[in-house]
Scaffold this motif. Structure first.
Motif, PDB file in Angstrom:
ATOM      1  N   GLU B 173       0.805  -1.223   0.000  1.00 13.70           N
ATOM      2  CA  GLU B 173       0.000   0.000   0.000  1.00 13.70           C
ATOM      3  C   GLU B 173       0.841   1.278   0.000  1.00 13.70           C
ATOM      4  O   GLU B 173       0.456   2.276  -0.582  1.00 13.70           O
ATOM      5  CB  GLU B 173      -0.943   0.030   1.217  1.00 13.70           C
ATOM      6  CG  GLU B 173      -2.088  -0.966   1.151  1.00 13.70           C
ATOM      7  CD  GLU B 173      -1.667  -2.382   1.502  1.00 13.70           C
ATOM      8  OE1 GLU B 173      -0.453  -2.630   1.723  1.00 13.70           O
ATOM      9  OE2 GLU B 173      -2.547  -3.262   1.527  1.00 13.70           O
ATOM     10  N   THR B 174       1.994   1.254   0.692  1.00 17.60           N
ATOM     11  CA  THR B 174       2.779   2.477   0.811  1.00 17.60           C
ATOM     12  C   THR B 174       3.886   2.567  -0.231  1.00 17.60           C
ATOM     13  O   THR B 174       4.340   3.652  -0.564  1.00 17.60           O
ATOM     14  CB  THR B 174       3.429   2.593   2.210  1.00 17.60           C
ATOM     15  OG1 THR B 174       4.104   1.366   2.489  1.00 17.60           O
ATOM     16  CG2 THR B 174       2.406   2.851   3.288  1.00 17.60           C
ATOM     17  N   ASP B 175       4.364   1.420  -0.721  1.00 18.28           N
ATOM     18  CA  ASP B 175       5.532   1.442  -1.606  1.00 18.28           C
ATOM     19  C   ASP B 175       5.239   0.898  -2.993  1.00 18.28           C
ATOM     20  O   ASP B 175       6.112   0.926  -3.855  1.00 18.28           O
ATOM     21  CB  ASP B 175       6.666   0.617  -0.985  1.00 18.28           C
ATOM     22  CG  ASP B 175       6.988   1.092   0.417  1.00 18.28           C
ATOM     23  OD1 ASP B 175       7.590   2.160   0.541  1.00 18.28           O
ATOM     24  OD2 ASP B 175       6.601   0.403   1.379  1.00 18.28           O
ATOM     25  N   ASN B 176       4.043   0.367  -3.194  1.00 19.50           N
ATOM     26  CA  ASN B 176       3.714  -0.221  -4.488  1.00 19.50           C
ATOM     27  C   ASN B 176       4.668  -1.357  -4.852  1.00 19.50           C
ATOM     28  O   ASN B 176       5.027  -1.529  -6.007  1.00 19.50           O
ATOM     29  CB  ASN B 176       3.736   0.854  -5.578  1.00 19.50           C
ATOM     30  CG  ASN B 176       2.442   0.822  -6.366  1.00 19.50           C
ATOM     31  OD1 ASN B 176       1.736  -0.196  -6.344  1.00 19.50           O
ATOM     32  ND2 ASN B 176       2.136   1.912  -7.042  1.00 19.50           N
ATOM     33  N   GLU B 177       5.104  -2.087  -3.837  1.00 20.81           N
ATOM     34  CA  GLU B 177       5.966  -3.253  -4.043  1.00 20.81           C
ATOM     35  C   GLU B 177       5.397  -4.364  -3.182  1.00 20.81           C
ATOM     36  O   GLU B 177       4.703  -4.101  -2.208  1.00 20.81           O
ATOM     37  CB  GLU B 177       7.392  -2.967  -3.540  1.00 20.81           C
ATOM     38  CG  GLU B 177       8.280  -2.242  -4.521  1.00 20.81           C
ATOM     39  CD  GLU B 177       9.678  -2.027  -3.931  1.00 20.81           C
ATOM     40  OE1 GLU B 177      10.270  -2.996  -3.419  1.00 20.81           O
ATOM     41  OE2 GLU B 177      10.148  -0.884  -3.979  1.00 20.81           O
ATOM     42  N   ALA B 178       5.763  -5.607  -3.514  1.00 22.79           N
ATOM     43  CA  ALA B 178       5.303  -6.736  -2.705  1.00 22.79           C
ATOM     44  C   ALA B 178       5.813  -6.584  -1.270  1.00 22.79           C
ATOM     45  O   ALA B 178       6.918  -6.080  -1.049  1.00 22.79           O
ATOM     46  CB  ALA B 178       5.804  -8.030  -3.313  1.00 22.79           C
ATOM     47  N   ASP B 179       5.011  -7.004  -0.301  1.00 27.45           N
ATOM     48  CA  ASP B 179       5.413  -6.959   1.109  1.00 27.45           C
ATOM     49  C   ASP B 179       6.733  -7.696   1.301  1.00 27.45           C
ATOM     50  O   ASP B 179       6.858  -8.857   0.876  1.00 27.45           O
ATOM     51  CB  ASP B 179       4.366  -7.682   1.979  1.00 27.45           C
ATOM     52  CG  ASP B 179       3.088  -6.875   2.115  1.00 27.45           C
ATOM     53  OD1 ASP B 179       2.998  -5.807   1.492  1.00 27.45           O
ATOM     54  OD2 ASP B 179       2.196  -7.335   2.848  1.00 27.45           O
ATOM     55  N   ALA B 180       7.686  -7.050   1.943  1.00 27.16           N
ATOM     56  CA  ALA B 180       8.957  -7.724   2.211  1.00 27.16           C
ATOM     57  C   ALA B 180       9.799  -6.896   3.176  1.00 27.16           C
ATOM     58  O   ALA B 180       9.599  -5.688   3.311  1.00 27.16           O
ATOM     59  CB  ALA B 180       9.750  -7.929   0.921  1.00 27.16           C
ATOM     60  N   VAL B 181      10.721  -7.561   3.876  1.00 28.53           N
ATOM     61  CA  VAL B 181      11.725  -6.857   4.679  1.00 28.53           C
ATOM     62  C   VAL B 181      13.089  -7.300   4.178  1.00 28.53           C
ATOM     63  O   VAL B 181      13.331  -8.495   3.982  1.00 28.53           O
ATOM     64  CB  VAL B 181      11.591  -7.199   6.184  1.00 28.53           C
ATOM     65  CG1 VAL B 181      12.685  -6.476   6.985  1.00 28.53           C
ATOM     66  CG2 VAL B 181      10.213  -6.807   6.699  1.00 28.53           C
ATOM     67  N   TRP B 182      13.963  -6.327   3.935  1.00 29.55           N
ATOM     68  CA  TRP B 182      15.304  -6.616   3.423  1.00 29.55           C
ATOM     69  C   TRP B 182      16.342  -6.037   4.370  1.00 29.55           C
ATOM     70  O   TRP B 182      16.120  -5.007   4.994  1.00 29.55           O
ATOM     71  CB  TRP B 182      15.514  -5.951   2.049  1.00 29.55           C
ATOM     72  CG  TRP B 182      14.523  -6.341   1.014  1.00 29.55           C
ATOM     73  CD1 TRP B 182      13.274  -5.822   0.832  1.00 29.55           C
ATOM     74  CD2 TRP B 182      14.691  -7.343   0.004  1.00 29.55           C
ATOM     75  NE1 TRP B 182      12.654  -6.434  -0.227  1.00 29.55           N
ATOM     76  CE2 TRP B 182      13.503  -7.364  -0.759  1.00 29.55           C
ATOM     77  CE3 TRP B 182      15.748  -8.214  -0.334  1.00 29.55           C
ATOM     78  CZ2 TRP B 182      13.326  -8.237  -1.832  1.00 29.55           C
ATOM     79  CZ3 TRP B 182      15.572  -9.062  -1.405  1.00 29.55           C
ATOM     80  CH2 TRP B 182      14.362  -9.075  -2.140  1.00 29.55           C
ATOM     81  N   LEU B 183      17.495  -6.714   4.418  1.00 25.81           N
ATOM     82  CA  LEU B 183      18.642  -6.204   5.179  1.00 25.81           C
ATOM     83  C   LEU B 183      19.726  -5.832   4.173  1.00 25.81           C
ATOM     84  O   LEU B 183      20.115  -6.652   3.345  1.00 25.81           O
ATOM     85  CB  LEU B 183      19.163  -7.292   6.138  1.00 25.81           C
ATOM     86  CG  LEU B 183      20.402  -6.942   6.962  1.00 25.81           C
ATOM     87  CD1 LEU B 183      20.133  -5.798   7.924  1.00 25.81           C
ATOM     88  CD2 LEU B 183      20.882  -8.170   7.733  1.00 25.81           C
ATOM     89  N   GLU B 184      20.194  -4.579   4.246  1.00 29.35           N
ATOM     90  CA  GLU B 184      21.211  -4.120   3.297  1.00 29.35           C
ATOM     91  C   GLU B 184      22.441  -3.653   4.039  1.00 29.35           C
ATOM     92  O   GLU B 184      22.342  -3.042   5.098  1.00 29.35           O
ATOM     93  CB  GLU B 184      20.685  -2.925   2.477  1.00 29.35           C
ATOM     94  CG  GLU B 184      19.620  -3.293   1.491  1.00 29.35           C
ATOM     95  CD  GLU B 184      19.097  -2.075   0.758  1.00 29.35           C
ATOM     96  OE1 GLU B 184      19.687  -0.987   0.898  1.00 29.35           O
ATOM     97  OE2 GLU B 184      18.088  -2.223   0.061  1.00 29.35           O
ATOM     98  N   ARG B 185      23.599  -3.910   3.434  1.00 34.82           N
ATOM     99  CA  ARG B 185      24.840  -3.395   4.002  1.00 34.82           C
ATOM    100  C   ARG B 185      25.189  -2.106   3.273  1.00 34.82           C
ATOM    101  O   ARG B 185      25.194  -2.070   2.055  1.00 34.82           O
ATOM    102  CB  ARG B 185      25.963  -4.413   3.843  1.00 34.82           C
ATOM    103  CG  ARG B 185      27.243  -4.034   4.570  1.00 34.82           C
ATOM    104  CD  ARG B 185      28.282  -5.132   4.451  1.00 34.82           C
ATOM    105  NE  ARG B 185      27.833  -6.375   5.077  1.00 34.82           N
ATOM    106  CZ  ARG B 185      27.963  -6.621   6.382  1.00 34.82           C
ATOM    107  NH1 ARG B 185      28.487  -5.715   7.185  1.00 34.82           N
ATOM    108  NH2 ARG B 185      27.551  -7.756   6.885  1.00 34.82           N
TER     109      ARG B 185
END
Lengths: 310, 187
Positions: B173-185
């Motif tokens: 709803e907020t990002d127009n992307e599939a629900d997900a959580v990512w960890l980035e370095r």
């Protein structure tokens, strides 16, 4: 739409983009909500010092800025022309440098000369907010006018706005013209030909000298006060004559569309540019303008005073 | 499921849509358990993802208990402690909370809990609306590194991180992307 604010000063609407104007209006929505809270004060500018430096007299604009600053938890000093050292021969720049030496963070300036805020903004680290400079600009007044129209009509794009009265000497008119045109409104200026010169057409507005032709067509009328104090020659025969030709009388108000908004930046001269009954009528949003002015000025102080100037 | 993430080859998937759904559903259960009078609860989301998460938790509570929980919005921009320290400012949203707040429990809802400064600002903001009986905190991810004495009451997932790493939460709803959580370095 812009998603970030990066300006330390607000000098006029001419230099802002439509996106930036909308950004301020959206921020003002959030600050209007603060006025409905149990505690109508937020710590946003805690520890900041604001100087209200009014070289020209003003009560309502100064009070509005003062209250906006209080609600943002800033400390406020008021300096007016009579008690400033300007009367002792100090230059504007020296006065301002003294204020900066006191670590003022935000300078709200009203000045009789066009360009005075610009002059200081380019020399000071402090944020400079133009509260009216000569017949040049009065950006916060125009922003609160835009805010009030948008609040009542849901949009500005496509609306037709008549600005009536003393255009030549009016900084409110200039700032409104810039803001309204940028946001897609159509603007018609109305008044005596001495106060509404044809040169204004170059800005992209229409001009009419017949108020009765314009009133039935517009969505907003913004009535400007006759600025006796700024006029050195006679630009019209007299106030009675002005009322007869351009005043929004009870009779004339019947020409307006039922949903046309009636605005006035104040202070109103009842019986001159507007009849008392019309000023207090259902189409009048004059007091909304005052309330919204507070929210808009909070937004401007928060944005310009809240960014790092290092 | 789409696993690529543009412009970040070092992004590691932490939660997918199903994991987020299960975590929020569990939080809904815990809120019901912890609040014998759920009609006194207000879920106050911090824009923009916290507002969406609050809506989802409220929907789960409706599904589980058949009660409508009130939701609200709490914007913290006016209450932050770093005003004047940033070169640019984001837009501020209007806050919206039911009145009066007295006798109620306000649960602050956000996507990621990090230093705790946002939660502190949210508590300050809530107090300007009134004096709730209790303020609690619900977050999808707790990544550690607190700078203030604040701890969450409801956590979707505890995720130990290094300060250099970034957590990216994406919601439809907020990002127009599939629900997900990512960890980035970072760098």
């Amino acid at each position: 739409m812009t998603t970030r604010w990066t300006r330390k000063d607000l000098l006029g609407l001419r230099e802002l983009s439509a996106d930036q104007i909308n950004f301020v209006l959206e921020t003002a929505d959030a600050f209007k909500e603060v006025g409905t809270r149990q505690i109508k004060k937020v710590p946003a500018l805690r520890g900041k010092t604001l100087v209200n430096f009014f070289v020209e007299p003003s009560t309502r604009t100064r009070t509005s800025f003062e209250l906006a600053a209080f609600r943002l938890s800033a400390d406020v000093i008021n300096i007016s022309a009579s008690d400033s050292s300007l009367t002792k021969g100090e230059t504007l720049k020296d006065t301002a440098r003294n204020l900066e030496a006191l670590h003022a963070d935000i300078l709200v300036l009203r000045h009789g000369s066009a360009g005075a805020p610009q002059f200081l903004a380019s020399r000071l680290k402090a944020s400079v907010i133009n509260a009216g400079d000569g017949a040049h600009e009065h950006p916060t007044q125009a922003l609160l006018d835009l805010y009030t129209i948008r609040e009542r009509r849901g949009k500005i794009d496509g609306l037709h706005v008549a600005i009536i009265g003393d255009i030549l000497f009016s900084r409110v008119a200039r700032s409104n013209i810039f803001g309204l045109l940028k946001l897609g409104a159509r603007v018609t200026l109305v008044g005596p030909s001495t106060l509404v010169p044809r040169e204004f057409e170059k800005l992209g507005v229409e001009i009419s000298y017949k108020i009765d032709d314009v009133l039935p067509k517009v969505d907003v009328v913004n009535l400007l006060r006759i600025q006796h104090e700024r006029q050195r020659r006679e630009y019209f025969p007299g106030l009675g004559e002005y009322t007869r030709l351009f005043g929004l009388t009870k009779e004339r108000a019947k020409l307006l569309k039922p949903d046309c908004l009636i605005m006035h930046p104040g202070p109103i001269n009842r019986g001159v540019e507007i009849d008392s009954d019309v000023a207090d009528g259902v189409q009048s949003v004059i007091l909304d303008q005052v309330t919204n002015g507070l929210a808009v000025r909070m937004a401007v102080l928060f944005l310009c005073g809240g960014i790092s100037t290092e | 499921m789409k696993q690529e993430k543009q412009n970040s080859s070092a992004a590691v998937p932490i939660m997918d849509a199903e994991a987020i759904r299960r975590a929020l559903r569990r939080i809904a259960h815990e809120i019901i358990e912890g609040n014998p009078a759920p009609d006194k609860v207000v879920l106050a989301g911090i824009p923009s993802r916290g507002v969406e998460i609050a809506q989802r938790v409220a929907a789960f509570i409706r599904e589980i208990e058949e009660i409508d929980i009130e939701t609200g919005i709490i914007d913290v921009a006016m209450h932050r402690d770093d005003v004047g320290m940033r070169p640019e400012l984001p837009v501020v949203h209007a806050s919206k909370l039911p009145a009066p707040l007295e006798e109620r429990t306000v649960i602050i809802v956000d996507d990621v809990l990090f230093t705790g400064r946002t939660a502190r600002a949210a508590m300050d903001a809530i107090n300007s609306f009134g004096r709730p009986t209790r303020i609690q905190l619900a977050v999808l991810i707790d990544r550690g590194h607190r700078e203030l004495p604040i701890r969450p009451d409801y956590v979707g997932k505890n995720l130990p991180t290094a300060t250099r790493q970034q957590i990216q939460v994406r919601l439809q709803e907020t990002d127009n992307e599939a629900d997900a959580v990512w960890l980035e370095r970072q760098g």
